[in-house]
Design a protein around this motif. Structure first.
Motif, PDB file in Angstrom:
ATOM      1  N   ARG A   1       7.462   4.670  -0.309  1.00 14.54           N
ATOM      2  CA  ARG A   1       6.173   4.212  -0.793  1.00 14.54           C
ATOM      3  C   ARG A   1       6.403   2.904  -1.547  1.00 14.54           C
ATOM      4  NH1 ARG A   1       5.679   8.311   1.600  1.00 14.54           N
ATOM      5  NH2 ARG A   1       4.460  10.194   1.089  1.00 14.54           N
ATOM      6  N   VAL A   2       5.488   1.969  -1.364  1.00 19.33           N
ATOM      7  CA  VAL A   2       5.504   0.716  -2.125  1.00 19.33           C
ATOM      8  C   VAL A   2       4.183   0.607  -2.865  1.00 19.33           C
ATOM      9  CG1 VAL A   2       5.502  -1.805  -2.002  1.00 19.33           C
ATOM     10  CG2 VAL A   2       7.090  -0.493  -0.580  1.00 19.33           C
ATOM     11  N   VAL A   3       4.249   0.359  -4.173  1.00 18.42           N
ATOM     12  CA  VAL A   3       3.059   0.124  -4.984  1.00 18.42           C
ATOM     13  C   VAL A   3       3.013  -1.360  -5.313  1.00 18.42           C
ATOM     14  CG1 VAL A   3       1.801   0.681  -7.089  1.00 18.42           C
ATOM     15  CG2 VAL A   3       3.203   2.438  -5.982  1.00 18.42           C
ATOM     16  N   LEU A   4       1.994  -2.049  -4.826  1.00 13.27           N
ATOM     17  CA  LEU A   4       1.854  -3.481  -5.069  1.00 13.27           C
ATOM     18  C   LEU A   4       1.081  -3.691  -6.364  1.00 13.27           C
ATOM     19  CD1 LEU A   4       2.291  -6.382  -4.138  1.00 13.27           C
ATOM     20  CD2 LEU A   4       0.210  -6.186  -2.758  1.00 13.27           C
ATOM     21  N   ALA A   5       1.789  -4.159  -7.387  1.00 10.59           N
ATOM     22  CA  ALA A   5       1.198  -4.391  -8.710  1.00 10.59           C
ATOM     23  C   ALA A   5       1.633  -5.757  -9.218  1.00 10.59           C
ATOM     24  CB  ALA A   5       1.623  -3.294  -9.676  1.00 10.59           C
ATOM     25  N   ALA A   6       1.512  -6.749  -8.349  1.00 12.25           N
ATOM     26  CA  ALA A   6       2.026  -8.083  -8.644  1.00 12.25           C
ATOM     27  C   ALA A   6       0.975  -9.008  -9.229  1.00 12.25           C
ATOM     28  CB  ALA A   6       2.614  -8.695  -7.374  1.00 12.25           C
ATOM     29  N   GLY A   7      -0.099  -8.458  -9.769  1.00 14.12           N
ATOM     30  CA  GLY A   7      -1.097  -9.266 -10.445  1.00 14.12           C
ATOM     31  C   GLY A   7      -1.672 -10.342  -9.554  1.00 14.12           C
ATOM     32  N   ALA A   8      -1.755 -11.560 -10.089  1.00  9.62           N
ATOM     33  CA  ALA A   8      -2.388 -12.664  -9.378  1.00  9.62           C
ATOM     34  C   ALA A   8      -1.619 -13.083  -8.130  1.00  9.62           C
ATOM     35  CB  ALA A   8      -2.530 -13.857 -10.321  1.00  9.62           C
ATOM     36  N   TRP A   9      -0.390 -12.639  -7.973  1.00  9.47           N
ATOM     37  CA  TRP A   9       0.423 -12.982  -6.815  1.00  9.47           C
ATOM     38  C   TRP A   9       0.300 -11.953  -5.682  1.00  9.47           C
ATOM     39  CZ3 TRP A   9       1.616 -13.833 -11.830  1.00  9.47           C
ATOM     40  CH2 TRP A   9       1.942 -15.132 -12.212  1.00  9.47           C
ATOM     41  N   SER A  10      -0.485 -10.917  -5.878  1.00  7.71           N
ATOM     42  CA  SER A  10      -0.545  -9.818  -4.907  1.00  7.71           C
ATOM     43  C   SER A  10      -1.119 -10.242  -3.562  1.00  7.71           C
ATOM     44  CB  SER A  10      -1.365  -8.660  -5.485  1.00  7.71           C
ATOM     45  OG  SER A  10      -0.772  -8.156  -6.663  1.00  7.71           O
ATOM     46  N   ALA A  11      -2.143 -11.096  -3.570  1.00  7.92           N
ATOM     47  CA  ALA A  11      -2.795 -11.486  -2.316  1.00  7.92           C
ATOM     48  C   ALA A  11      -1.819 -12.176  -1.369  1.00  7.92           C
ATOM     49  CB  ALA A  11      -3.997 -12.390  -2.595  1.00  7.92           C
ATOM     50  N   ARG A  12      -0.880 -12.935  -1.920  1.00 10.19           N
ATOM     51  CA  ARG A  12       0.097 -13.633  -1.076  1.00 10.19           C
ATOM     52  C   ARG A  12       0.959 -12.651  -0.294  1.00 10.19           C
ATOM     53  NH1 ARG A  12       2.488 -18.576  -4.899  1.00 10.19           N
ATOM     54  NH2 ARG A  12       0.552 -19.808  -4.973  1.00 10.19           N
ATOM     55  N   LEU A  13       1.254 -11.516  -0.876  1.00  8.37           N
ATOM     56  CA  LEU A  13       2.089 -10.529  -0.197  1.00  8.37           C
ATOM     57  C   LEU A  13       1.296  -9.713   0.820  1.00  8.37           C
ATOM     58  CD1 LEU A  13       4.207  -9.362  -3.262  1.00  8.37           C
ATOM     59  CD2 LEU A  13       4.996 -10.711  -1.312  1.00  8.37           C
ATOM     60  N   LEU A  14      -0.011  -9.576   0.612  1.00  5.95           N
ATOM     61  CA  LEU A  14      -0.840  -8.822   1.553  1.00  5.95           C
ATOM     62  C   LEU A  14      -1.241  -9.638   2.770  1.00  5.95           C
ATOM     63  CD1 LEU A  14      -3.254  -6.884  -0.842  1.00  5.95           C
ATOM     64  CD2 LEU A  14      -1.415  -5.912   0.551  1.00  5.95           C
ATOM     65  N   ALA A  15      -1.355 -10.948   2.626  1.00  8.44           N
ATOM     66  CA  ALA A  15      -1.865 -11.793   3.704  1.00  8.44           C
ATOM     67  C   ALA A  15      -1.099 -11.640   5.017  1.00  8.44           C
ATOM     68  CB  ALA A  15      -1.888 -13.253   3.256  1.00  8.44           C
ATOM     69  N   PRO A  16       0.245 -11.593   5.023  1.00  9.57           N
ATOM     70  CA  PRO A  16       0.952 -11.439   6.294  1.00  9.57           C
ATOM     71  C   PRO A  16       0.666 -10.115   7.004  1.00  9.57           C
ATOM     72  CG  PRO A  16       2.430 -12.290   4.610  1.00  9.57           C
ATOM     73  CD  PRO A  16       1.186 -11.845   3.907  1.00  9.57           C
ATOM     74  N   LEU A  17       0.112  -9.134   6.283  1.00 10.56           N
ATOM     75  CA  LEU A  17      -0.256  -7.851   6.891  1.00 10.56           C
ATOM     76  C   LEU A  17      -1.677  -7.894   7.440  1.00 10.56           C
ATOM     77  CD1 LEU A  17       2.259  -7.120   5.190  1.00 10.56           C
ATOM     78  CD2 LEU A  17       1.183  -4.934   4.670  1.00 10.56           C
ATOM     79  N   GLY A  18      -2.299  -9.047   7.414  1.00 13.85           N
ATOM     80  CA  GLY A  18      -3.662  -9.175   7.904  1.00 13.85           C
ATOM     81  C   GLY A  18      -4.714  -8.716   6.915  1.00 13.85           C
ATOM     82  N   ILE A  19      -4.332  -8.575   5.650  1.00  9.44           N
ATOM     83  CA  ILE A  19      -5.266  -8.131   4.611  1.00  9.44           C
ATOM     84  C   ILE A  19      -5.604  -9.324   3.731  1.00  9.44           C
ATOM     85  CG2 ILE A  19      -5.620  -6.575   2.660  1.00  9.44           C
ATOM     86  CD1 ILE A  19      -3.511  -4.733   3.910  1.00  9.44           C
TER      87      ILE A  19
END
Length: 417
Positions: free
Chosen positions: A250-268
């Motif tokens: 399981r991965v919990v994404l809690a990277a604050g303002a930087w979170s969107a950058r990590l989701l974008a390659p997943l198409g989110i």
């Protein structure tokens, strides 16, 4: 609950206060998480106002907000400013922000936030009691001050939302205000006292205490830059860091303002914006106050802390990479003098941090339906400290299979499709 032999390997991306609280509750349940802390510049968790405000259920976008947009674009000294160079980039977020101010959406957002923040102060005490650090919490209430009863009346839509969700408030006249906080300027003649609210006297130490608790209970905190979420098929299987891959169930994404950058390659695609906030810290202000004070006309929080007096606030759009704007920080001293004309400002230091804000004022929390193994806990905006402990408890409980009595649907990342 998980059996001893099938406990999942959980990686928390982000070592801010939200990620740390998620990790603390996972560790408390014996799940021994790995936290990847990137040491991002200007992360918000150390420099916030320290307020723990469970009654702050009104979203930032209230009906009528469209009339405020021209001022956001043109007033350099406004409480919320968008510089010319950022207008084009900010427009999609602003459009969503204005759209979220429809009455039905405001009511829904307030209800969702009330469910998240219910018992927030108790959730913070729950962690700090285990860590023998209850001295970090001050519960003397919070005070919102107004120049006149007429000015207070302008705040009524937000206050009505608070009342409908059980917030206890006491209306004070000038005499009662002066009895509670005698050094507040005579220009403020009315106030609202929120006796059930509290604050942290040192947000940076607060985070260190939670991190120490994670380690004490068998969790791990690693320094590293997370460059991507690793996937196989439609499942997230770990993270790619500058020090190598880290496997995860399981991965919990809690990277604050930087979170969107990590989701974008997943198409989110998430409309996450950094609202750059500032504070000024005064080691010897010559002003003694007993609680957090917020003047309605200045939109700042003035907080007593271990290291002195902190005035925090002001919102500036500018992205993650632009340097701090010292002029925005200096505006806080002007705001402070309006409330405390005799304040001493020698030795003042300034700070800027990135608040991860979404247009509907709700964080992203819970599992991501399109990707197995991926959970989110980011986007708490101006309520990161307040929401951190309850978010940690709820997300960890769900990850542990405990089925908390909480509806994650209003907070799902899927709402932005």
């Amino acid at each position: 609950m998980w059996n001893t032999l099938d406990k999942p390997r959980i990686v928390v991306v982000g070592g801010g206060i939200v990620g740390l609280c998620v990790a603390w509750h996972l560790a408390w349940r014996g799940l021994k998480p790995i936290v990847i802390e990137a040491r991002k510049p200007h992360a918000a968790y150390t420099g916030n106002a320290g307020a723990i405000s469970h009654g702050s259920v009104a979203p930032l976008a209230m009906p009528g907000v469209l009339r405020q947009v021209p001022k956001m674009l043109t007033d350099r000294e406004g409480a919320l400013h968008i510089p010319v160079r950022y207008w084009l980039r900010a427009m999609p977020w602003l459009a969503r922000f204005v759209a979220s101010a429809r009455p039905a959406q405001v009511e829904a957002a307030a209800g969702a936030m009330a469910s998240l923040l219910f018992g927030a102060l108790e959730r913070h005490r729950e962690i700090l009691a285990e860590e023998d650090a209850l001295d970090l919490i001050r519960q003397e209430g919070q005070l919102y001050v107004y120049r006149s009863p007429e000015q207070m009346a302008k705040d009524e839509p937000a206050l009505a939302l608070r009342r409908r969700h059980g917030q206890r408030m006491e209306v004070l006249d000038r005499a009662a205000l002066a009895a509670l906080e005698p050094e507040v300027s005579d220009a403020y003649t009315a106030a609202l006292f929120l006796p059930d609210h509290g604050s942290s006297v040192n947000p940076a130490r607060f985070a260190r205490v939670v991190a120490d608790g994670v380690r004490r209970m068998g969790g791990e905190i690693r320094k590293g830059e997370v460059r991507a979420l690793r996937t196989e098929g439609r499942r997230v299987t770990g993270v790619v860091t500058d020090a190598g891959d880290v496997d995860a169930d399981r991965v919990v994404l809690a990277a604050g303002a930087w979170s969107a950058r990590l989701l974008a390659p997943l198409g989110i695609k998430v409309p996450l914006e950094t609202q750059r906030g500032y504070h000024v810290m005064l080691p010897d202000a010559g002003v003694r106050i007993g609680r957090v004070i917020s003047p309605y006309d200045r939109k700042v929080f003035i907080s007593p802390m271990e290291e002195g007096l902190r005035v925090a606030g002001t919102v500036e759009f500018g992205g993650l990479d632009a340097p701090p704007n010292e002029a925005r920080a200096q505006l806080l001293l002007k705001d402070l003098r309006a409330v405390f004309p005799e304040v001493r400002t020698e030795g003042a230091t300034t700070w800027m941090g990135h608040r991860p804000c979404l247009p509907d004022s709700l964080p992203v929390m819970g599992p991501v339906k399109a990707w197995d193994g991926l959970w989110c806990a980011f986007g708490h905006g101006h309520l990161g400290l307040t929401g951190s402990a309850p978010t940690g408890a709820l997300v960890a409980s769900a990850l542990a299979g405990e089925r908390p009595n909480f509806d994650f649907a209003p907070f799902g990342v899927e709402r932005f499709r």
